[in-house]
Scaffold this motif. Structure first.
Motif, PDB file in Angstrom:
ATOM      1  N   GLU A 169       0.810  -0.833  -0.479  1.00 13.82           N
ATOM      2  CA  GLU A 169      -0.214  -0.279  -0.067  1.00 13.82           C
ATOM      3  C   GLU A 169       0.565   0.858  -0.365  1.00 13.82           C
ATOM      4  O   GLU A 169       0.562   2.363  -0.470  1.00 13.82           O
ATOM      5  CB  GLU A 169      -1.046   0.562   1.000  1.00 13.82           C
ATOM      6  CG  GLU A 169      -1.858   0.853   1.321  1.00 13.82           C
ATOM      7  CD  GLU A 169      -3.419   1.396   2.249  1.00 13.82           C
ATOM      8  OE1 GLU A 169      -4.047   1.523   2.037  1.00 13.82           O
ATOM      9  OE2 GLU A 169      -3.100   0.291   3.482  1.00 13.82           O
ATOM     10  N   HIS A 170       1.669   0.841   0.616  1.00 12.42           N
ATOM     11  CA  HIS A 170       2.864   2.335   0.674  1.00 12.42           C
ATOM     12  C   HIS A 170       3.295   2.708  -0.358  1.00 12.42           C
ATOM     13  O   HIS A 170       4.114   3.858  -0.362  1.00 12.42           O
ATOM     14  CB  HIS A 170       3.652   2.935   2.014  1.00 12.42           C
ATOM     15  CG  HIS A 170       5.028   1.508   1.571  1.00 12.42           C
ATOM     16  ND1 HIS A 170       4.465   0.330   2.233  1.00 12.42           N
ATOM     17  CD2 HIS A 170       5.988   1.640   1.192  1.00 12.42           C
ATOM     18  CE1 HIS A 170       5.687  -0.346   1.503  1.00 12.42           C
ATOM     19  NE2 HIS A 170       6.355   0.112   1.321  1.00 12.42           N
ATOM     20  N   PHE A 171       3.050   1.757  -1.489  1.00 11.39           N
ATOM     21  CA  PHE A 171       3.819   2.629  -3.239  1.00 11.39           C
ATOM     22  C   PHE A 171       2.965   3.124  -4.091  1.00 11.39           C
ATOM     23  O   PHE A 171       2.891   3.822  -4.970  1.00 11.39           O
ATOM     24  CB  PHE A 171       4.309   0.964  -3.430  1.00 11.39           C
ATOM     25  CG  PHE A 171       5.409   0.675  -3.168  1.00 11.39           C
ATOM     26  CD1 PHE A 171       6.495   0.936  -1.818  1.00 11.39           C
ATOM     27  CD2 PHE A 171       6.198  -0.604  -4.025  1.00 11.39           C
ATOM     28  CE1 PHE A 171       7.097   0.242  -1.838  1.00 11.39           C
ATOM     29  CE2 PHE A 171       7.648  -1.097  -4.036  1.00 11.39           C
ATOM     30  CZ  PHE A 171       7.809  -0.909  -2.723  1.00 11.39           C
ATOM     31  N   LYS A 172       1.799   3.005  -3.125  1.00 11.73           N
ATOM     32  CA  LYS A 172       0.216   3.693  -4.257  1.00 11.73           C
ATOM     33  C   LYS A 172       0.755   5.008  -4.563  1.00 11.73           C
ATOM     34  O   LYS A 172       0.066   5.101  -5.427  1.00 11.73           O
ATOM     35  CB  LYS A 172      -1.078   3.697  -3.986  1.00 11.73           C
ATOM     36  CG  LYS A 172      -1.327   4.512  -2.235  1.00 11.73           C
ATOM     37  CD  LYS A 172      -2.848   4.750  -1.415  1.00 11.73           C
ATOM     38  CE  LYS A 172      -2.976   5.062  -0.590  1.00 11.73           C
ATOM     39  NZ  LYS A 172      -4.048   4.213  -0.360  1.00 11.73           N
ATOM     40  N   CYS A 182      10.300  -6.121  -3.523  1.00  8.65           N
ATOM     41  CA  CYS A 182       9.232  -6.089  -2.486  1.00  8.65           C
ATOM     42  C   CYS A 182       8.875  -7.669  -2.313  1.00  8.65           C
ATOM     43  O   CYS A 182       8.596  -8.045  -3.325  1.00  8.65           O
ATOM     44  CB  CYS A 182       8.065  -5.648  -2.267  1.00  8.65           C
ATOM     45  SG  CYS A 182       6.878  -5.677  -1.023  1.00  8.65           S
ATOM     46  N   TRP A 240      -4.627  -4.941   0.338  1.00 11.48           N
ATOM     47  CA  TRP A 240      -4.581  -3.398   0.511  1.00 11.48           C
ATOM     48  C   TRP A 240      -6.157  -2.663  -0.191  1.00 11.48           C
ATOM     49  O   TRP A 240      -6.398  -1.639  -0.518  1.00 11.48           O
ATOM     50  CB  TRP A 240      -3.360  -2.512   0.880  1.00 11.48           C
ATOM     51  CG  TRP A 240      -2.578  -2.805  -0.444  1.00 11.48           C
ATOM     52  CD1 TRP A 240      -1.758  -3.101  -0.708  1.00 11.48           C
ATOM     53  CD2 TRP A 240      -2.843  -1.211  -1.358  1.00 11.48           C
ATOM     54  NE1 TRP A 240      -1.015  -3.046  -2.399  1.00 11.48           N
ATOM     55  CE2 TRP A 240      -1.805  -1.817  -1.938  1.00 11.48           C
ATOM     56  CE3 TRP A 240      -3.634  -0.217  -1.621  1.00 11.48           C
ATOM     57  CZ2 TRP A 240      -1.166  -1.443  -3.265  1.00 11.48           C
ATOM     58  CZ3 TRP A 240      -3.264   0.325  -3.255  1.00 11.48           C
ATOM     59  CH2 TRP A 240      -2.643  -0.116  -3.738  1.00 11.48           C
ATOM     60  N   GLU A 252      -1.440   5.303  -7.577  1.00 12.14           N
ATOM     61  CA  GLU A 252      -3.275   5.231  -7.408  1.00 12.14           C
ATOM     62  C   GLU A 252      -4.386   5.806  -8.246  1.00 12.14           C
ATOM     63  O   GLU A 252      -5.107   5.418  -8.214  1.00 12.14           O
ATOM     64  CB  GLU A 252      -3.204   6.026  -6.343  1.00 12.14           C
ATOM     65  CG  GLU A 252      -4.270   6.463  -5.352  1.00 12.14           C
ATOM     66  CD  GLU A 252      -4.192   6.565  -4.398  1.00 12.14           C
ATOM     67  OE1 GLU A 252      -4.943   6.551  -2.651  1.00 12.14           O
ATOM     68  OE2 GLU A 252      -3.552   7.922  -4.032  1.00 12.14           O
TER      69      GLU A 252
END
Length: 132
Positions: free
Chosen positions: A29-32, A44, A50, A96
């Protein structure tokens, strides 16, 4: 050649990697907020689920590989999967934004397929158009 996998459990990620033989990046999720190009340069190990949808974003694949990946993923995942390939434009978008666009396209095409089902089928009136 790489596959970005979003929304897949670890077991399915490993099966996709094994059966396609293509390097996969399970996207956390923190890559979006990152550009798709930046994500392709990273690695990764685990991502977690997520999002409520599954996505496979294919980078650098030819048509035969694309068809093979779609077939393999459909055989592995029981849920609906949204497939896409990268473009020069989408590589510069934050992930995103790309996911949002893909969801909109998917909903549009699903609505179009449903509308086609509602149109009555033949027999049609022959209007003689194009006949001399």
């Amino acid at each position: 050649m790489r596959l970005l996998l979003i929304g897949f459990p670890e077991e399915e990620v490993q099966r996709i990697l094994k059966e396609t033989g293509i390097p996969v990046i399970p996207v956390p999720e923190h890559f979006k907020g990152l550009k798709v190009r930046e994500i392709l340069e990273r690695t990764c190990e685990k991502a977690g689920i997520w999002t409520d949808r599954k996505f496979v974003i294919m980078h650098g694949v030819d048509n035969e590989t694309l068809k093979r990946v779609i077939s393999i993923v459909r055989g592995i995942s029981r849920e609906r999967v949204i497939f896409a390939t990268t473009t020069e434009t989408s590589l510069e978008w934050p992930l995103e934004r790309l996911l949002h666009e893909l969801i909109q396209e998917d909903e549009y095409f699903r609505a179009m397929r449903e509308a086609k089902k509602q149109v009555p089928r033949g027999p049609y009136l022959d209007l003689g158009i194009g006949k001399g």
